[in-house]
Structure formats: structure tokens, C-alpha cells
Design a protein around this motif. Structure first.
Motif, PDB file in Angstrom:
ATOM      1  N   GLN A 263     -40.324  18.706 -27.863  1.00  0.00           N
ATOM      2  CA  GLN A 263     -41.201  19.707 -28.441  1.00  0.00           C
ATOM      3  C   GLN A 263     -40.529  20.252 -29.684  1.00  0.00           C
ATOM      4  O   GLN A 263     -39.432  20.808 -29.612  1.00  0.00           O
ATOM      5  N   MET A 264     -41.176  20.102 -30.814  1.00  0.00           N
ATOM      6  CA  MET A 264     -40.614  20.509 -32.089  1.00  0.00           C
ATOM      7  C   MET A 264     -41.458  21.638 -32.660  1.00  0.00           C
ATOM      8  O   MET A 264     -42.628  21.444 -32.982  1.00  0.00           O
TER       9      MET A 264
ATOM     10  N   THR B 170     -43.547  13.788 -40.567  1.00  0.00           N
ATOM     11  CA  THR B 170     -43.494  14.222 -41.952  1.00  0.00           C
ATOM     12  C   THR B 170     -43.892  15.681 -42.028  1.00  0.00           C
ATOM     13  O   THR B 170     -44.970  16.064 -41.568  1.00  0.00           O
ATOM     14  N   VAL B 171     -43.022  16.487 -42.602  1.00  0.00           N
ATOM     15  CA  VAL B 171     -43.255  17.919 -42.716  1.00  0.00           C
ATOM     16  C   VAL B 171     -43.364  18.273 -44.189  1.00  0.00           C
ATOM     17  O   VAL B 171     -42.420  18.079 -44.961  1.00  0.00           O
TER      18      VAL B 171
ATOM     19  N   LEU C  61     -48.215  14.167 -39.519  1.00  0.00           N
ATOM     20  CA  LEU C  61     -48.001  14.945 -40.730  1.00  0.00           C
ATOM     21  C   LEU C  61     -48.377  16.392 -40.451  1.00  0.00           C
ATOM     22  O   LEU C  61     -49.509  16.675 -40.040  1.00  0.00           O
ATOM     23  N   VAL C  62     -47.430  17.287 -40.664  1.00  0.00           N
ATOM     24  CA  VAL C  62     -47.666  18.707 -40.429  1.00  0.00           C
ATOM     25  C   VAL C  62     -47.082  19.523 -41.564  1.00  0.00           C
ATOM     26  O   VAL C  62     -46.209  19.065 -42.307  1.00  0.00           O
ATOM     27  N   GLN C  63     -47.575  20.734 -41.691  1.00  0.00           N
ATOM     28  CA  GLN C  63     -47.033  21.659 -42.668  1.00  0.00           C
ATOM     29  C   GLN C  63     -45.805  22.359 -42.102  1.00  0.00           C
ATOM     30  O   GLN C  63     -45.625  22.452 -40.883  1.00  0.00           O
ATOM     31  N   ALA C  64     -44.953  22.825 -42.983  1.00  0.00           N
ATOM     32  CA  ALA C  64     -43.782  23.573 -42.552  1.00  0.00           C
ATOM     33  C   ALA C  64     -44.205  24.720 -41.650  1.00  0.00           C
ATOM     34  O   ALA C  64     -45.174  25.419 -41.922  1.00  0.00           O
ATOM     35  N   GLY C  65     -43.456  24.885 -40.567  1.00  0.00           N
ATOM     36  CA  GLY C  65     -43.779  25.902 -39.593  1.00  0.00           C
ATOM     37  C   GLY C  65     -44.635  25.400 -38.448  1.00  0.00           C
ATOM     38  O   GLY C  65     -44.809  26.106 -37.449  1.00  0.00           O
ATOM     39  N   GLY C  66     -45.146  24.206 -38.577  1.00  0.00           N
ATOM     40  CA  GLY C  66     -45.989  23.636 -37.547  1.00  0.00           C
ATOM     41  C   GLY C  66     -45.202  23.048 -36.400  1.00  0.00           C
ATOM     42  O   GLY C  66     -43.970  23.103 -36.364  1.00  0.00           O
TER      43      GLY C  66
ATOM     44  N   ASP D 278     -36.792  18.146 -41.491  1.00  0.00           N
ATOM     45  CA  ASP D 278     -36.998  17.436 -40.235  1.00  0.00           C
ATOM     46  C   ASP D 278     -37.740  16.125 -40.438  1.00  0.00           C
ATOM     47  O   ASP D 278     -37.897  15.353 -39.488  1.00  0.00           O
ATOM     48  N   THR D 279     -38.216  15.895 -41.636  1.00  0.00           N
ATOM     49  CA  THR D 279     -38.930  14.661 -41.927  1.00  0.00           C
ATOM     50  C   THR D 279     -38.037  13.463 -41.648  1.00  0.00           C
ATOM     51  O   THR D 279     -36.940  13.347 -42.193  1.00  0.00           O
TER      52      THR D 279
END
Length: 116
Positions: free
Chosen positions: A82-83, A113-114, A11-16, A90-91
Motif C-alpha cells: 500500500q503506497m 508513475t507519479v 499513473l497518479v498525481q503526487a499525494g495519491g 517514487d516513480t
């Protein structure tokens, strides 16, 4: 029997950023064309990126060009994705497989999950 196990999701925030990994058997690796796919909620699995034997001539779906990089480590028989600059769109559950994919080689995938 190929056993594909994807890892690296989260789980990452947008831009991560996230880095996915997947290892293949020697026999499957020898075929040469490896790829990443994804399935967003409610949608069918789609192609994301592929890399041929040798590592050049990579191909990406338009929505990830410039943000994702597929690579391979032949010594480890491992493919990476690598994303960067991740977006909520992108989720999805991300899968590795050959290209064209083998219908018997799909693993459980790794969830990406973004959040906005």
C-alpha cells in the motif's frame, strides 16, 4: 517454476495512493520472506520493503517509511504494498520477489508513475 506477476501500478498525481499485489507459489511462500523492490529510470533495482512469515517485523527503506505498508495474506499467498502520499521520486517499476531475491524469479514488474 515461480511466475511472479505484479499488478496495481498506474499513473497518479503526487499525494495519491496505489496498492500493488503479487501472488506466490506455495513452495516459494513457505520460504517466508517476501519483499518489494523497485527500479527507477536509469538506476539499479533497489529494495523497498520486506515482510517475514507471520507478518511482523516489517522492514522498509528509509525513503518510504511512514508512507508505504507491506502486508501479506497467507490464505491467498499474496503480498501487498500500500503506497500512500506518493512522490514523483517514487516513480519506478515495482517488483516482488523473495528476500533475499531469487535471480530467476523476477517478473516484468508494474509501472508506477507519479506526476508533480
Amino acid at each position: 517454476q515461480e511466475q511472479l506477476v505484479e499488478s496495481g501500478g498506474g499513473l497518479v498525481q503526487a499525494g495519491g495512493s496505489l496498492r500493488l499485489s503479487c501472488s506466490f507459489s506455495r513452495r516459494t511462500w513457505s520460504i517466508g520472506n517476501m519483499a518489494w523492490y523497485r527500479r527507477a529510470p536509469g538506476l539499479e533495482r533497489e529494495f523497498v520493503a520486506r515482510v517475514p512469515f507471520g507478518g511482523d517485523n516489517t522492514v522498509y527503506t528509509d525513503s518510504v517509511k511512514g508512507r508505504f505498508t507491506i502486508s501479506r495474506d497467507d490464505a491467498k499467498r499474496t503480498v501487498y504494498l500500500q503506497m500512500n502520499s506518493l512522490k514523483p521520486e517514487d516513480t519506478a517499476v515495482y517488483y516482488c520477489n523473495q528476500y533475499p531475491p531469487s535471480p530467476t524469479s523476477w517478473g516484468q514488474g508494474t509501472q508506477v508513475t507519479v506526476s508533480s
